[in-house]
Design a protein around this motif. Structure first.
Motif, PDB file in Angstrom:
ATOM      1  N   CYS A   1       0.826  -1.237   0.117  1.00  0.00           N
ATOM      2  CA  CYS A   1       0.039   0.087  -0.055  1.00  0.00           C
ATOM      3  C   CYS A   1       0.762   1.209   0.076  1.00  0.00           C
ATOM      4  CB  CYS A   1      -0.880   0.261   1.270  1.00  0.00           C
ATOM      5  SG  CYS A   1      -1.800  -1.588   1.669  1.00  0.00           S
ATOM      6  N   GLY A   2       1.898   1.238   0.789  1.00  0.00           N
ATOM      7  CA  GLY A   2       2.714   2.441   1.003  1.00  0.00           C
ATOM      8  C   GLY A   2       3.714   2.753  -0.269  1.00  0.00           C
ATOM      9  N   ASP A   3       3.734   1.867  -1.081  1.00  0.00           N
ATOM     10  CA  ASP A   3       4.392   2.104  -2.371  1.00  0.00           C
ATOM     11  C   ASP A   3       3.526   2.938  -3.449  1.00  0.00           C
ATOM     12  OD1 ASP A   3       6.826   0.739  -1.911  1.00  0.00           O
ATOM     13  OD2 ASP A   3       5.839  -1.011  -2.155  1.00  0.00           O
ATOM     14  N   CYS A   4       2.331   3.042  -3.313  1.00  0.00           N
ATOM     15  CA  CYS A   4       1.438   3.936  -3.980  1.00  0.00           C
ATOM     16  C   CYS A   4       0.712   4.825  -3.255  1.00  0.00           C
ATOM     17  CB  CYS A   4       0.390   3.045  -4.733  1.00  0.00           C
ATOM     18  SG  CYS A   4       1.130   1.849  -6.006  1.00  0.00           S
ATOM     19  N   HIS A   5       0.833   5.023  -2.041  1.00  0.00           N
ATOM     20  CA  HIS A   5       0.101   5.844  -1.071  1.00  0.00           C
ATOM     21  C   HIS A   5       1.015   6.309   0.076  1.00  0.00           C
ATOM     22  CE1 HIS A   5      -3.943   4.967  -2.799  1.00  0.00           C
ATOM     23  NE2 HIS A   5      -3.687   3.612  -2.455  1.00  0.00           N
ATOM     24  N   ASN A   6       1.130   7.749   0.363  1.00  0.00           N
ATOM     25  CA  ASN A   6       1.769   8.475   1.360  1.00  0.00           C
ATOM     26  C   ASN A   6       0.592   8.462   2.139  1.00  0.00           C
ATOM     27  OD1 ASN A   6       2.433  10.143   3.083  1.00  0.00           O
ATOM     28  ND2 ASN A   6       3.936  11.257   1.732  1.00  0.00           N
ATOM     29  N   PRO A   7       0.485   7.990   3.469  1.00  0.00           N
ATOM     30  CA  PRO A   7      -0.457   8.151   4.421  1.00  0.00           C
ATOM     31  C   PRO A   7      -0.823   9.464   4.692  1.00  0.00           C
ATOM     32  CG  PRO A   7       1.439   7.176   5.423  1.00  0.00           C
ATOM     33  CD  PRO A   7       1.548   7.257   4.044  1.00  0.00           C
ATOM     34  N   HIS A   8       0.190  10.485   4.602  1.00  0.00           N
ATOM     35  CA  HIS A   8      -0.104  11.828   4.878  1.00  0.00           C
ATOM     36  C   HIS A   8      -0.745  12.614   3.574  1.00  0.00           C
ATOM     37  CE1 HIS A   8       3.195  10.483   7.403  1.00  0.00           C
ATOM     38  NE2 HIS A   8       2.030  10.439   8.344  1.00  0.00           N
ATOM     39  N   LEU A   9      -1.011  12.026   2.635  1.00  0.00           N
ATOM     40  CA  LEU A   9      -1.517  12.806   1.374  1.00  0.00           C
ATOM     41  C   LEU A   9      -2.652  11.876   0.708  1.00  0.00           C
ATOM     42  CD1 LEU A   9       1.848  13.692  -0.319  1.00  0.00           C
ATOM     43  CD2 LEU A   9       0.433  15.217   0.995  1.00  0.00           C
ATOM     44  N   VAL A  10      -3.234  11.003   1.279  1.00  0.00           N
ATOM     45  CA  VAL A  10      -4.262  10.300   0.550  1.00  0.00           C
ATOM     46  C   VAL A  10      -5.506  11.308   0.400  1.00  0.00           C
ATOM     47  CG1 VAL A  10      -3.497   7.883   1.748  1.00  0.00           C
ATOM     48  CG2 VAL A  10      -5.178   9.307   2.909  1.00  0.00           C
TER      49      VAL A  10
END
Ligand code: HEC
Ligand code: HEC
Ligand code: HEC
Ligand code: HEC
Ligand code: HEC
Ligand code: HEC
Ligand code: HEC
Length: 350
Positions: free
Chosen positions: A107-116
């Protein structure tokens, strides 16, 4: 070590100000009072509040995902916990786990948790930027070009997920692009490909007004064919063009190769229902996009509405469709066909 002692006093001051009750968890404002400042936390740990505050996660609170934070952070030197996506997005997690792609990327390769953000406020270009981290574009143009004519154009105008997942409700999203500026003179440079116009570029042009006023001249939050037409004909806009992408409204995580995406008519189909829904997406300062709906069918009015976007087979101009279908049938005369279409729509772009 000297740095750490400095933080102790700063940290205490921030916490004392923000937390009247000692047992309460540290609130987001306290976190951001340090974490917005690169000088204080270092580039790798900066959270930009301007971009974070409007994300889908902003309402959760930092502590929801960094539970282990103590009042002694960062002086305690303890690494903080990080909630996993699985904790809150179980359905997507399971769907993705079943796709073959889960072995290659998390998940983190495609999503930055602070920019979702949700798919409708992210540009198709940003979606593709994620894929490009691992999938090099020139290689893809080569491999897709073995069966897909105009492969470079397709890869630019389609988010990869429109072909590589079962994502649904594909609509046309138009983005403003601009002539790039000459590195020396700073004037718009002719002959170079147009590039996506950013918030700052467009803010300069719209001056005091909202960026959307560049097209939505009556400010009713809706874009009519007449407004599109006058935008395209206005000489002040000669360095701007609208470019369309086919973006999905509902995203699925079953990444893979889908048999029906070889089928050109999946997108190049005509008929009353085909590709009628469209939006113009305007960049916002926080990195997201605001969308205004466009009059039904206007985008398919290639001659007046969107001279730079043309879906073979789906467009309302009979002549262009005829040429388009001939091209689809012949397959081989693509470079010539492409030139012809651009030529036909050329005057409208002036
Ligand atoms: C939805 C969960 C979630 C929320 C809410 C959240 N974070 Fe994070 N944070 C994470 C995850 C997951 C990582 C690890 C990212 C990685 O390793 O790629 C992380 C990493 C970090 C990092 C390390 C730098 C980095 O980007 O890897 C900092 C600093 C941070 N978070 C601060 C904050 C602050 C401050 C807030 C509130 C303004 C916050 N986080 C809100 C999940 C969250
Ligand atoms: C007093 C300033 C300050 C406050 C307040 C603060 N941080 Fe930090 N934080 C730092 C500094 C400095 C670092 C870098 C520490 C280092 O270099 O080891 C850091 C590192 C981090 C990291 C990455 C390193 C790790 O431990 O995993 C995360 C995540 C993080 N902070 C989250 C938060 C959250 C969430 C809050 C609010 C609940 C918060 N911070 C409040 C200063 C602060
Ligand atoms: C503590 C719970 C929690 C964790 C952990 C969490 N999320 Fe979320 N996430 C939410 C909530 C709540 C929303 C907003 C509700 C919604 O719109 O679905 C959300 C929204 C999102 C959205 C935008 C959805 C939309 O349509 O607006 C994305 C993308 C997303 N999360 C990805 C992630 C990823 C990737 C991770 C792991 C790094 C993660 N989340 C971890 C709770 C969480
Ligand atoms: C290969 C890249 C990729 C991976 C891996 C990935 N996603 Fe996504 N995800 C996307 C794209 C692209 C979108 C659409 C744009 C957006 O909203 O970020 C998206 C959208 C989302 C959304 C919003 C969906 C909606 O309809 O509102 C959530 C939530 C989400 N992802 C969670 C996750 C979680 C959880 C994982 C891990 C199990 C994950 N993603 C793994 C690419 C990926
Ligand atoms: C962290 C790296 C990474 C990211 C990010 C990533 N991929 Fe992949 N992907 C891989 C690897 C590695 C493979 C296997 C080697 C290959 O086929 O290139 C792969 C394979 C694929 C395949 C072929 C699958 C098959 O069944 O043969 C598709 C399609 C694909 N990725 C699409 C995407 C899309 C779409 C995105 C963006 C939303 C994306 N990938 C983002 C690493 C990544
Ligand atoms: C018009 C639909 C379409 C678009 C757009 C598209 N693909 Fe594909 N892609 C396919 C099809 C169909 C195949 C299977 C081709 C084959 O097996 O030769 C494929 C094959 C692949 C493969 C495996 C073979 C290879 O080339 O390595 C990867 C990886 C891949 N695509 C990634 C991507 C990425 C990343 C993007 C976005 C930049 C993208 N694709 C855009 C339809 C598309
Ligand atoms: C997933 C949707 C999709 C699929 C599948 C697809 N296309 Fe396209 N096609 C597009 C889009 C979007 C454009 C770009 C339109 C524009 O910007 O003018 C395009 C452009 C073209 C063009 C160039 C038109 C021009 O403006 O010069 C040709 C030719 C074309 N496609 C042929 C094909 C053929 C042949 C196939 C099947 C092998 C195919 N397409 C499959 C979406 C698709």
């Amino acid at each position: 070590m000297g740095r750490k002692i400095g933080f102790l006093s700063l940290g205490l001051a921030a916490l004392w100000l923000a937390a009247p009750v000692e047992t309460a968890a540290m609130d987001d404002e306290s976190c951001v009072s340090c974490h917005a400042d690169a000088g204080m936390v270092g580039d790798a740990y900066v959270i930009d509040p301007l971009r974070y505050d409007t994300t889908a996660h902003a309402g959760l609170g930092c502590v929801a995902c960094h539970e282990s934070v103590t009042w002694d952070h960062p002086d305690d030197g303890q690494p903080l916990s990080r909630a996993g996506c699985l904790d809150c997005h179980q359905d997507i997690y399971e769907e993705y786990a079943q796709s073959g792609h889960a072995q290659y990327a998390d998940c983190g390769d495609c999503h930055n948790p602070h920019l979702v953000r949700g798919p409708t406020t992210i540009s198709g270009h940003d979606m593709n930027r994620n894929c490009a981290v691992c999938h090099e574009t020139s290689g893809l143009v080569r491999s897709h070009g073995s069966w897909l004519p105009q492969a470079a154009l397709h890869l630019e105008m389609l988010p990869c997920i429109s072909c590589h997942s079962g994502s649904e409700n594909i609509v046309i999203s138009l983005y403003l692009t601009r002539r790039p500026l000459h590195p020396d003179s700073g004037a718009p440079a002719r002959g170079l490909p147009f590039e996506l116009a950013g918030y700052e570029d467009l803010k300069l042009l719209s001056e005091q007004e909202k960026i959307s006023s560049l097209i939505d001249t009556d400010g009713d939050g809706f874009i009519s064919l007449a407004e599109l037409r006058s935008f395209n004909r206005n000489r002040d806009n000669r360095n701007l063009r609208l470019k369309g992408m086919l973006t999905p409204e509902i995203v699925t995580h079953d990444f893979g190769i889908l048999a029906n995406r070889w089928d050109c008519t999946f997108c190049h189909a005509s008929g009353p229902g085909a590709m009628q829904t469209s939006f113009v997406a305007f960049p916002r300062q926080d990195g997201s996009f605001e969308r205004l709906a466009v009059e039904k069918g206007a985008v398919l009015d290639v001659l007046y509405g969107t001279p730079d976007f043309y879906i073979v087979g789906a467009t309302r101009s009979a002549t262009l469709n005829y040429i388009g279908l001939a091209i689809l049938a012949a397959g081989l005369i693509m470079p010539v066909g492409h030139g012809t279409l651009r030529f036909l729509t050329r005057k409208n772009r002036r």
